[in-house]
Design a protein around this motif. Structure first.
Motif, PDB file in Angstrom:
ATOM      1  N   THR A   1       9.857  41.905 -71.505  1.00 20.36           N
ATOM      2  CA  THR A   1      11.249  41.917 -71.955  1.00 20.36           C
ATOM      3  C   THR A   1      12.187  41.642 -70.786  1.00 20.36           C
ATOM      4  OG1 THR A   1      10.719  43.470 -73.734  1.00 20.36           O
ATOM      5  CG2 THR A   1      13.039  43.307 -73.096  1.00 20.36           C
ATOM      6  N   TYR A   2      11.928  42.284 -69.655  1.00 20.70           N
ATOM      7  CA  TYR A   2      12.751  42.052 -68.469  1.00 20.70           C
ATOM      8  C   TYR A   2      12.659  40.591 -68.030  1.00 20.70           C
ATOM      9  CZ  TYR A   2      12.751  47.191 -67.987  1.00 20.70           C
ATOM     10  OH  TYR A   2      12.889  48.536 -68.192  1.00 20.70           O
ATOM     11  N   ALA A   3      11.455  40.063 -67.998  1.00 16.27           N
ATOM     12  CA  ALA A   3      11.254  38.680 -67.556  1.00 16.27           C
ATOM     13  C   ALA A   3      11.965  37.697 -68.485  1.00 16.27           C
ATOM     14  CB  ALA A   3       9.765  38.360 -67.469  1.00 16.27           C
ATOM     15  N   ALA A   4      11.903  37.952 -69.788  1.00 17.12           N
ATOM     16  CA  ALA A   4      12.565  37.066 -70.748  1.00 17.12           C
ATOM     17  C   ALA A   4      14.074  37.054 -70.546  1.00 17.12           C
ATOM     18  CB  ALA A   4      12.221  37.497 -72.179  1.00 17.12           C
ATOM     19  N   ALA A   5      14.610  38.148 -70.026  1.00 16.04           N
ATOM     20  CA  ALA A   5      16.051  38.239 -69.760  1.00 16.04           C
ATOM     21  C   ALA A   5      16.403  37.769 -68.354  1.00 16.04           C
ATOM     22  CB  ALA A   5      16.521  39.676 -69.966  1.00 16.04           C
ATOM     23  N   GLY A   6      15.387  37.303 -67.604  1.00 10.19           N
ATOM     24  CA  GLY A   6      15.631  36.821 -66.250  1.00 10.19           C
ATOM     25  C   GLY A   6      15.642  37.912 -65.194  1.00 10.19           C
ATOM     26  N   TRP A   7      15.164  39.084 -65.558  1.00  9.05           N
ATOM     27  CA  TRP A   7      15.128  40.207 -64.606  1.00  9.05           C
ATOM     28  C   TRP A   7      13.831  40.201 -63.839  1.00  9.05           C
ATOM     29  CZ3 TRP A   7      17.175  45.606 -64.473  1.00  9.05           C
ATOM     30  CH2 TRP A   7      18.539  45.632 -64.764  1.00  9.05           C
ATOM     31  N   ARG A   8      13.907  40.491 -62.577  1.00  7.18           N
ATOM     32  CA  ARG A   8      12.728  40.654 -61.736  1.00  7.18           C
ATOM     33  C   ARG A   8      12.842  42.004 -61.053  1.00  7.18           C
ATOM     34  NH1 ARG A   8      11.626  37.210 -64.588  1.00  7.18           N
ATOM     35  NH2 ARG A   8      11.217  35.034 -64.157  1.00  7.18           N
ATOM     36  N   LEU A   9      11.850  42.855 -61.237  1.00  6.78           N
ATOM     37  CA  LEU A   9      11.857  44.172 -60.614  1.00  6.78           C
ATOM     38  C   LEU A   9      11.318  44.092 -59.196  1.00  6.78           C
ATOM     39  CD1 LEU A   9      10.493  46.467 -63.480  1.00  6.78           C
ATOM     40  CD2 LEU A   9      12.857  46.056 -62.820  1.00  6.78           C
ATOM     41  N   GLY A  10      11.830  44.950 -58.354  1.00  6.90           N
ATOM     42  CA  GLY A  10      11.312  45.056 -56.998  1.00  6.90           C
ATOM     43  C   GLY A  10       9.956  45.736 -57.023  1.00  6.90           C
ATOM     44  N   ASP A  11       9.216  45.597 -55.950  1.00 12.03           N
ATOM     45  CA  ASP A  11       7.891  46.198 -55.866  1.00 12.03           C
ATOM     46  C   ASP A  11       7.937  47.718 -55.983  1.00 12.03           C
ATOM     47  OD1 ASP A  11       6.767  43.708 -55.582  1.00 12.03           O
ATOM     48  OD2 ASP A  11       6.692  43.820 -53.386  1.00 12.03           O
ATOM     49  N   ASP A  12       9.063  48.309 -55.652  1.00 10.54           N
ATOM     50  CA  ASP A  12       9.178  49.769 -55.685  1.00 10.54           C
ATOM     51  C   ASP A  12       9.770  50.284 -56.999  1.00 10.54           C
ATOM     52  OD1 ASP A  12      11.657  48.643 -55.169  1.00 10.54           O
ATOM     53  OD2 ASP A  12      12.320  50.313 -53.898  1.00 10.54           O
ATOM     54  N   GLU A  13       9.987  49.401 -57.975  1.00  8.92           N
ATOM     55  CA  GLU A  13      10.573  49.803 -59.257  1.00  8.92           C
ATOM     56  C   GLU A  13       9.516  49.820 -60.356  1.00  8.92           C
ATOM     57  OE1 GLU A  13      15.049  48.430 -59.580  1.00  8.92           O
ATOM     58  OE2 GLU A  13      13.732  46.731 -59.140  1.00  8.92           O
TER      59      GLU A  13
ATOM     60  N   GLU B   1      19.545  50.757 -66.715  1.00  9.77           N
ATOM     61  CA  GLU B   1      20.239  49.689 -66.004  1.00  9.77           C
ATOM     62  C   GLU B   1      20.089  48.376 -66.757  1.00  9.77           C
ATOM     63  OE1 GLU B   1      20.330  47.477 -61.635  1.00  9.77           O
ATOM     64  OE2 GLU B   1      18.960  49.145 -61.963  1.00  9.77           O
ATOM     65  N   PHE B   2      18.881  48.121 -67.242  1.00 10.31           N
ATOM     66  CA  PHE B   2      18.653  46.915 -68.029  1.00 10.31           C
ATOM     67  C   PHE B   2      19.499  46.937 -69.298  1.00 10.31           C
ATOM     68  CE2 PHE B   2      16.422  44.734 -71.476  1.00 10.31           C
ATOM     69  CZ  PHE B   2      16.417  43.446 -70.975  1.00 10.31           C
ATOM     70  N   ALA B   3      19.551  48.088 -69.972  1.00  9.86           N
ATOM     71  CA  ALA B   3      20.326  48.203 -71.209  1.00  9.86           C
ATOM     72  C   ALA B   3      21.814  47.965 -70.955  1.00  9.86           C
ATOM     73  CB  ALA B   3      20.098  49.575 -71.840  1.00  9.86           C
ATOM     74  N   ALA B   4      22.303  48.360 -69.782  1.00 10.58           N
ATOM     75  CA  ALA B   4      23.703  48.126 -69.448  1.00 10.58           C
ATOM     76  C   ALA B   4      23.972  46.635 -69.225  1.00 10.58           C
ATOM     77  CB  ALA B   4      24.091  48.919 -68.202  1.00 10.58           C
TER      78      ALA B   4
ATOM     79  N   ALA C   1      19.119  43.731 -76.027  1.00 13.72           N
ATOM     80  CA  ALA C   1      17.696  43.936 -75.715  1.00 13.72           C
ATOM     81  C   ALA C   1      17.462  45.376 -75.268  1.00 13.72           C
ATOM     82  CB  ALA C   1      17.241  42.958 -74.636  1.00 13.72           C
ATOM     83  N   GLY C   2      18.389  45.941 -74.501  1.00 13.74           N
ATOM     84  CA  GLY C   2      18.247  47.311 -74.042  1.00 13.74           C
ATOM     85  C   GLY C   2      18.248  48.306 -75.196  1.00 13.74           C
ATOM     86  N   HIS C   3      19.147  48.102 -76.146  1.00 12.54           N
ATOM     87  CA  HIS C   3      19.197  48.990 -77.320  1.00 12.54           C
ATOM     88  C   HIS C   3      17.895  48.900 -78.106  1.00 12.54           C
ATOM     89  CE1 HIS C   3      20.468  50.462 -81.314  1.00 12.54           C
ATOM     90  NE2 HIS C   3      21.221  51.283 -80.581  1.00 12.54           N
ATOM     91  N   ARG C   4      17.373  47.695 -78.219  1.00 15.32           N
ATOM     92  CA  ARG C   4      16.099  47.506 -78.933  1.00 15.32           C
ATOM     93  C   ARG C   4      14.972  48.269 -78.223  1.00 15.32           C
ATOM     94  NH1 ARG C   4      16.009  42.401 -78.759  1.00 15.32           N
ATOM     95  NH2 ARG C   4      14.517  42.157 -77.069  1.00 15.32           N
ATOM     96  N   LEU C   5      14.914  48.159 -76.893  1.00 13.95           N
ATOM     97  CA  LEU C   5      13.883  48.884 -76.140  1.00 13.95           C
ATOM     98  C   LEU C   5      14.013  50.393 -76.323  1.00 13.95           C
ATOM     99  CD1 LEU C   5      13.570  47.167 -72.647  1.00 13.95           C
ATOM    100  CD2 LEU C   5      11.864  47.264 -74.462  1.00 13.95           C
ATOM    101  N   LEU C   6      15.228  50.896 -76.183  1.00  8.94           N
ATOM    102  CA  LEU C   6      15.446  52.333 -76.327  1.00  8.94           C
ATOM    103  C   LEU C   6      15.100  52.812 -77.734  1.00  8.94           C
ATOM    104  CD1 LEU C   6      18.769  52.597 -74.318  1.00  8.94           C
ATOM    105  CD2 LEU C   6      16.547  53.566 -73.647  1.00  8.94           C
ATOM    106  N   THR C   7      15.433  52.009 -78.731  1.00  7.99           N
ATOM    107  CA  THR C   7      15.129  52.377 -80.114  1.00  7.99           C
ATOM    108  C   THR C   7      13.622  52.352 -80.363  1.00  7.99           C
ATOM    109  OG1 THR C   7      17.271  51.521 -80.837  1.00  7.99           O
ATOM    110  CG2 THR C   7      15.588  51.815 -82.530  1.00  7.99           C
ATOM    111  N   GLU C   8      12.928  51.370 -79.792  1.00  4.36           N
ATOM    112  CA  GLU C   8      11.473  51.291 -79.955  1.00  4.36           C
ATOM    113  C   GLU C   8      10.767  52.476 -79.307  1.00  4.36           C
ATOM    114  OE1 GLU C   8      10.367  47.497 -78.330  1.00  4.36           O
ATOM    115  OE2 GLU C   8      11.240  46.390 -80.006  1.00  4.36           O
ATOM    116  N   HIS C   9      11.361  53.028 -78.270  1.00  2.00           N
ATOM    117  CA  HIS C   9      10.757  54.159 -77.558  1.00  2.00           C
ATOM    118  C   HIS C   9      11.492  55.464 -77.858  1.00  2.00           C
ATOM    119  CE1 HIS C   9       9.267  50.640 -75.367  1.00  2.00           C
ATOM    120  NE2 HIS C   9       8.188  51.381 -75.232  1.00  2.00           N
TER     121      HIS C   9
END
Length: 118
Positions: free
Chosen positions: A7-19, A29-32, A37-45
């Motif tokens: 989901t992050y990758a599809a939105a163009g997000w790349r996480l750091g190695d420490d995240e 942060e992603f939801a903000a 997409a963030g609301h969908r993730l939060l709702t799914e979980h």
């Protein structure tokens, strides 16, 4: 975690190695940045978030209010979600398995040295 990374990758997000992709601060942060997409993730979980909220509340954690706020932005728990929360609670936390097993099957491990030097 794979779903989160995808989901992050599809939105163009790349996480750091420490995240960690499932760390709540990262998800929020992603939801903000991507509310839909963030609301969908939060709702799914939602069930896992509710379980975390209840545990923090029971422990008297000051972080419980953060989860109260997040939960207030999500739809109320439906019957199936309530059952999912109860199942998660009954299962308890996952057991850590990393590093507990030997590197090879005991069949392939050498026999212990008997009567070696002391």
């Amino acid at each position: 975690m794979l779903q989160l990374k995808q989901t992050y990758a599809a939105a163009g997000w790349r996480l750091g190695d420490d995240e960690l992709p499932d760390h709540l601060a990262v998800v929020l942060e992603f939801a903000a940045a991507d509310p839909e997409a963030g609301h969908r993730l939060l709702t799914e979980h939602r069930a896992g978030l509710e379980l975390l909220r209840l545990a923090l509340t029971d422990d008297g954690s000051p972080w419980a209010h953060v989860l109260d706020s997040v939960s207030a932005t999500l739809p109320p728990l439906a019957g199936d979600e309530r059952e999912a929360v109860m199942r998660l609670a009954a299962q308890g936390p996952p057991e850590e398995q990393v590093g507990l097993d030997p590197y090879a099957s005991p069949v392939f491990l050498p026999d212990p040295v008997v009567g070696g030097p002391r």
